[in-house]
Design a protein around this motif. Sequence first.
Motif, PDB file in Angstrom:
ATOM      1  N   ASP A  43       2.354   4.834 -12.682  1.00 40.21           N
ATOM      2  CA  ASP A  43       2.715   3.548 -13.296  1.00 40.21           C
ATOM      3  C   ASP A  43       2.904   3.653 -14.804  1.00 40.21           C
ATOM      4  N   ILE A  44       2.218   4.618 -15.402  1.00 41.02           N
ATOM      5  CA  ILE A  44       2.423   4.760 -16.846  1.00 41.02           C
ATOM      6  C   ILE A  44       3.832   5.261 -17.132  1.00 41.02           C
ATOM      7  N   ARG A  82      -5.401  -4.058 -13.924  1.00 38.96           N
ATOM      8  CA  ARG A  82      -6.365  -3.316 -14.716  1.00 38.96           C
ATOM      9  C   ARG A  82      -7.236  -2.401 -13.877  1.00 38.96           C
ATOM     10  N   LEU A  83      -7.230  -2.633 -12.572  1.00 43.56           N
ATOM     11  CA  LEU A  83      -8.167  -1.894 -11.741  1.00 43.56           C
ATOM     12  C   LEU A  83      -7.441  -0.915 -10.862  1.00 43.56           C
ATOM     13  N   GLU A  84      -8.151   0.126 -10.509  1.00 39.61           N
ATOM     14  CA  GLU A  84      -7.560   1.000  -9.512  1.00 39.61           C
ATOM     15  C   GLU A  84      -8.675   1.646  -8.699  1.00 39.61           C
ATOM     16  N   VAL A 128       0.821  -1.213   0.000  1.00 39.35           N
ATOM     17  CA  VAL A 128       0.000   0.000   0.000  1.00 39.35           C
ATOM     18  C   VAL A 128       0.852   1.259   0.000  1.00 39.35           C
ATOM     19  N   ILE A 161      -4.269  -0.817  -3.305  1.00 41.76           N
ATOM     20  CA  ILE A 161      -5.213  -0.881  -2.193  1.00 41.76           C
ATOM     21  C   ILE A 161      -5.563  -2.338  -1.939  1.00 41.76           C
TER      22      ILE A 161
END
Lengths: 348, 258, 290
Positions: free
Chosen positions: A202-203, A117-119, A62, A68
């Motif tokens: 992250d990109i 894929r999720l955030e 985290v 998360i």
Amino acid sequence: MDKRTSYFEDITLLKDRPVKGWSLLGLLLFGLIPFVLAEYQVFIANLVLVNIIIILGLNVLVGNTGQISLGHGGFVAIGAYMTVILDEGWLPFLPSLILAGFVAAIFGFILGIPSLRLEGPYLAVATLGFGLAVTIVIGRLSFFGGHMGIMPPQLEVWGMKLTTNSHLYYLTLGIALVLGVFARLLIKSRIGRAFSAIRDSDIAAASLGVNVVRYKTMSFAFSAFYAGIGGGIWAYVLGFISPGNFTPVLSILLLSMVVVGGLGTITGSVLGATVITLLNLQGEKIQEVPLIGPFFEWVSVHYMSISGLPNINFVFMGLTVILIILFEPLGLFGIWMRIKIYFKTWPF
Amino acid sequence: MKQPMLNIKNIETYYDRILALKGISLSIENGSVTAVLGNNGAGKTTILQTVIGLLDDQPEKGSIFFQGRDITGKETVDIVKMGIGYVPEGREVFQELSVLENLMAGGYMHNSASAKETIEKVYRYFPVLKERQKQMAGTLSGGEQQMLAISRALMNRPQLLFLDEPSLGLSPLLVDQLFDIIHQIAKDGLTVLLVEQNANKALAIADYGYILENGRFVASGTVEQLKRDEDVQEFYLGIKAEESVRATQRYKRKRRWN
Amino acid sequence: MIGQLIMTGIVAGSIYALVALAMSLTYKSSEVANFAQGEMAMFSTYVAFVMLATYQLPFWVAFGGSLLFAFLLGLFLHLAIIRRAKDPNVLNLLIITLGFQVFLYGLAGWKWGSEQRVLKIPVSQTETVEFAGLIISQLNLATILVAILLMISVYILLRFTKLGLAIKATQQNETAAKINGIPTRRIVAITFGISSVIGAVAGILMAPITTLDPNMMIEPLLKGFAAAVLGGFNSLAGVVCGAFILGIVESLFGFYISTEFKSIVAFLIIVIVLYFKPSGLFGTHYTRKV
């Protein structure tokens, strides 16, 4: 705080003489605890240590990697149940524990995949679902003892029977130290920097060649491993585990420890785990605290209900979490830093 | 002497720890069109944002008076109520609302009857918006979104309009059309503060101009004065004063104003 | 039989829909997934209970009072707590709402104990009505109707009123809203208030079906949240759809496959759907600018 003159200095564990000195002293003090505290208090110390172990891992996920997890209780459960089952007839304790940790890590890896894929709230729900699913599955399958839970066998390490809380304390302390040092080294290493890069953007990290897929899943697996180890030890500290130990409330509690303690730092993990664990335990028995206890009893009788007093535990927890985030986003670690700076720059 | 509509006195604005505006003073006369020119990062948008109150706790120093009233550090909502309209850089239309809804949002501070009147006026300036009034703003072309953004700001019937880089991202033909309309709006009585990178178009419709570099004004005056200034010509209008010796520029002409 | 199951699913879905709607409303306004939603609703329901049982007020007064309380609670959460956060990133806001939830849970447990109470409402739980060949209890019917009524009201609010326009504008572009004279801080606070009211209605509808105790909203919260994610947080119509889908699938799964694992079906679906559509079924995917 002091100027660093080389990169090596930045990543070494024990910087200079004073640090080494304090570390040794700290070690000594920790080692003496079972001799100065009562049996029950050593039990509490064990609980604190278990949580420290779990939080060391969760904080990497985290705090350092910026993900998360509202379902970490699930990994704790996996570690706990796995350890007990393996120890019951298949392997000695330590290998069971480590294997359980790895099993948890595998699940962590699996949970890491959706995280690619999720955030934000989407990731929160996915992890929440995971935690809940683990609890439900464990609860319904009789292989795991169902609702009744299971009891771990006699703890035996390298031929020695560990029966008292104090014995358990030293074992847990040792494991915690090893894992703590490892976590610290990890954070300061190349991998740790990759984690931080992912957290910050992250990109951008990906465009710089950081293998986001690998590191994100690694981070989940790492934190799951720690949670599993912690869970395994927890089973023996408690002497008994059942699905009721691993509800989403546990996951929320763990997350609070990370945030209250201070994201991304080892000290923060230790502080957060300690403070919240103690607060949680003491809150349940608030009546026993001098001065404050009777006060709350009085309030309960006149305005609230006396039977509900143990719930005040939650009131404190919620309040603490909110206040810390509002006023000190860096958590207890931030407060600790302020204190250090204040004394360093005294008398200005 | 009549009081200027907007009087900015020596403001300093920080972005975190970077001093973006280093003592800016500017005054705008009623009914005029003032252009603020400068390259990227000079601080043009910062001036507008500071005045309209979008930057918290800014300006750090200095004061801003609008029609004689002190608006330094006030809340955006209050400043806008006093009669300043702001068309932000990049349009910032409400993407998921229709053209009509965008306009109604612009007229938030008025009751719907008077808002509807203003909408008619706005459609006279930009008839294409009337055609597309039910269309979602996010689907409009860049030029149409710009027109929408300007119209939305006009809905509040401001006395002073801030335009932040209206030409950004638009084709030259569209820019011409747009500036014609802006010129018309100014002629109809609206005081305009125009921030632009396209110096030629801006100076074509402005009365006064200021040149901003690195947070400081380096030149100011009427548009005639600025057009005559050789430095302005070379660096902002693209008019080269002299060929260098070997038909290649050996060194850049030095700016004379520092 | 299947019709009956679907009906049960719709009833459950109605409640999930209200919770999902409430969460989606605040999420669109402030990027905060309000985890405290459940406990806020629970607390408001207790307020209704107190008004009914202790003060013997008529039902509609208690109902109204409870909603008023919910509205103020929502305002409080936003203005007193969320606005004060020094570093409002996703994780911190999440933890704040979790903290508030835990706080309210403890407070309710402390004040009223964990005994289960009964919320008396003027609709019968046992008398049934026939509707399209299916038998449905008065209570369940009322639940569906009230939920639909509320959803329609929210729709009308957003589509046709000035306040609704202000809310939508603030959600889409806060800066642009400000420069048009929209008092964004107030609007977001009001949005929280409205969302809390919706949650309170969900709670009051739920209490007669299950019982009134501090734990009552935890599962609906999770399911409602899951439904919102399923439908796509960005789209209000989407979250409502997601909720009904969830309710129905859950009901069918519970009967045909296994009642024991009914609860995790919700999360299984969500994880699967999110894998293929990371923004939910109807959510619009905004590409992130770096």
